[in-house]
Design an enzyme around this catalytic site. Structure first.
Site, PDB file in Angstrom:
ATOM      1  N   HIS A   9      50.381  32.810  42.964  1.00  0.00           N
ATOM      2  CA  HIS A   9      50.383  33.786  44.049  1.00  0.00           C
ATOM      3  C   HIS A   9      48.969  34.212  44.490  1.00  0.00           C
ATOM      4  CE1 HIS A   9      54.700  34.471  43.178  1.00  0.00           C
ATOM      5  NE2 HIS A   9      54.373  34.617  41.917  1.00  0.00           N
TER       6      HIS A   9
HETATM    7  O1  RIB Z   1      54.734  39.144  42.853  1.00  0.00           O
HETATM    8  C1  RIB Z   1      53.594  38.434  42.438  1.00  0.00           C
HETATM    9  C2  RIB Z   1      52.456  39.370  42.175  1.00  0.00           C
HETATM   10  O2  RIB Z   1      52.791  40.234  41.103  1.00  0.00           O
HETATM   11  C3  RIB Z   1      51.177  38.641  41.723  1.00  0.00           C
HETATM   12  O3  RIB Z   1      50.065  39.359  42.182  1.00  0.00           O
HETATM   13  C4  RIB Z   1      51.259  38.710  40.239  1.00  0.00           C
HETATM   14  O4  RIB Z   1      49.956  38.699  39.636  1.00  0.00           O
HETATM   15  C5  RIB Z   1      51.898  40.050  40.041  1.00  0.00           C
HETATM   16  O5  RIB Z   1      50.880  41.044  40.129  1.00  0.00           O
END
Ligand code: RIB
Ligand code: CA
Length: 303
Positions: free
Chosen positions: A244
């Site tokens: 992500h």
């Molecule tokens: O939903 C994904 C996010 O939540 C990413 O930033 C992961 O590191 C968690 O913080």
């Protein structure tokens, strides 16, 4: 080599977290970016753990010169909820990381952000990849500082389903009030939600490629990726893991990597089952002008 004169000044705000750790490493590796500092927040783990983890990643990379400043230990108005089942008890389980070799800045994230933005000769791009507490607090406390913010490239939200609740993605869910301040700020925002990050996949083959690099950094990130992948195998039945947070960094370094559409986005803060939902209007309802570039696709090979 990009001269320092043309590098993009950025501040990374994060809650390490396995994908945050990759985002930190990518930001420091890209010649296009000049990382002025890292601020931390609770989310994947407690503030103490996410701050320690940021320092551990910098120790691993030999970059203890990069300042780290910690934010408040809970969201603006709600209690902190963490995700130990995803990132482990430490928030960055699964690899042989060194202990911190530097200390967080005594002034803390709010003052570090204000002073660094004020002192920067040119506007700075903020790259928040955790709950938006630090950025919301900065904009609410020092509204005029917005003129020193070039834009915000964030990881969070979703046009489609959430990943923490059916309605909400984790970062926005943890601190919806802070997220609403950011999305209503009028600043240029690129939102890298689950729609694009679930196309930014890595898995065991990439872990093997990282191992093959033959350095300690390569081995550590191979192990971190294997740990992060384990969660996705158990929860989603696939060994393809969305990286992500690295998407929000890659977008700043390589414009054109992600495909965006400009929509109106706001954040639900009152709903019981919809708390933290990024409400994306892709039908152009009157009275709600588009305010966010929503990332929907990515050049996966380039990523
Ligand atoms: O939903 C994904 C996010 O939540 C990413 O930033 C992961 O590191 C968690 O913080
Ligand atoms: Ca994160």
């Amino acid at each position: 080599m990009t001269s320092t004169r043309t590098r993009i000044p950025v501040i990374l705000d994060c809650d390490p977290g396995h994908d945050d750790a990759l985002a930190i490493t990518l930001a420091l590796a890209r010649p296009e970016l000049d990382v002025l500092g890292i601020t931390t927040i609770g989310g994947n783990s407690t503030l103490a753990n996410t701050t320690r983890n940021a320092l551990r990643v910098l120790a691993l990379l030999g970059r203890t010169d990069v300042p780290v400043a910690a934010g408040p230990d809970q969201p603006l108005v709600r209690p902190l909820e963490t995700a130990p089942e995803v990132h482990g008890v430490s928030g960055l389980d699964g690899a042989d990381l060194p202990e911190p070799a530097s200390e967080p800045r005594p002034e803390g994230a709010l003052e570090f952000l204000r002073a660094t933005l004020a002192a920067s000769p040119s506007p700075v791009t903020l790259i928040p990849v955790g709950p938006l507490t630090n950025i919301g607090l900065l904009l609410r406390t020092y509204p005029a500082i917005a003129e020193k913010i070039a834009g915000i490239s964030l990881m969070g939200g979703a046009m489609g389903a959430g990943n923490w609740t059916p309605a909400a993605e984790f970062n926005i869910w943890v601190d919806p009030e802070a997220a609403r301040i950011v999305f209503r700020s009028g600043l240029p925002i690129t939102m890298h939600g689950l729609d694009v990050t679930h196309k930014a996949l890595m898995g065991l083959p990439e872990a093997d490629r990282l191992d093959a690099v033959g350095t300690r950094v390569g081995h550590v990130f191979a192990d971190l990726l294997r740990f992060f992948t384990r969660f996705h195998v158990e929860k989603y039945g696939t060994d393809q893991t969305p990286i992500h947070d690295a998407v929000a960094v890659a977008h700043v370094a390589l414009p054109g990597l992600v495909t965006t559409r400009r929509y109106h986005v706001d954040v639900e803060t009152n709903g019981d089952i919809t708390r933290g939902r990024t409400v994306v209007d892709d039908r152009g309802h009157p009275g709600e002008p588009p305010n966010v570039d929503v990332a929907l696709d990515i050049d996966r090979a380039a990523f």
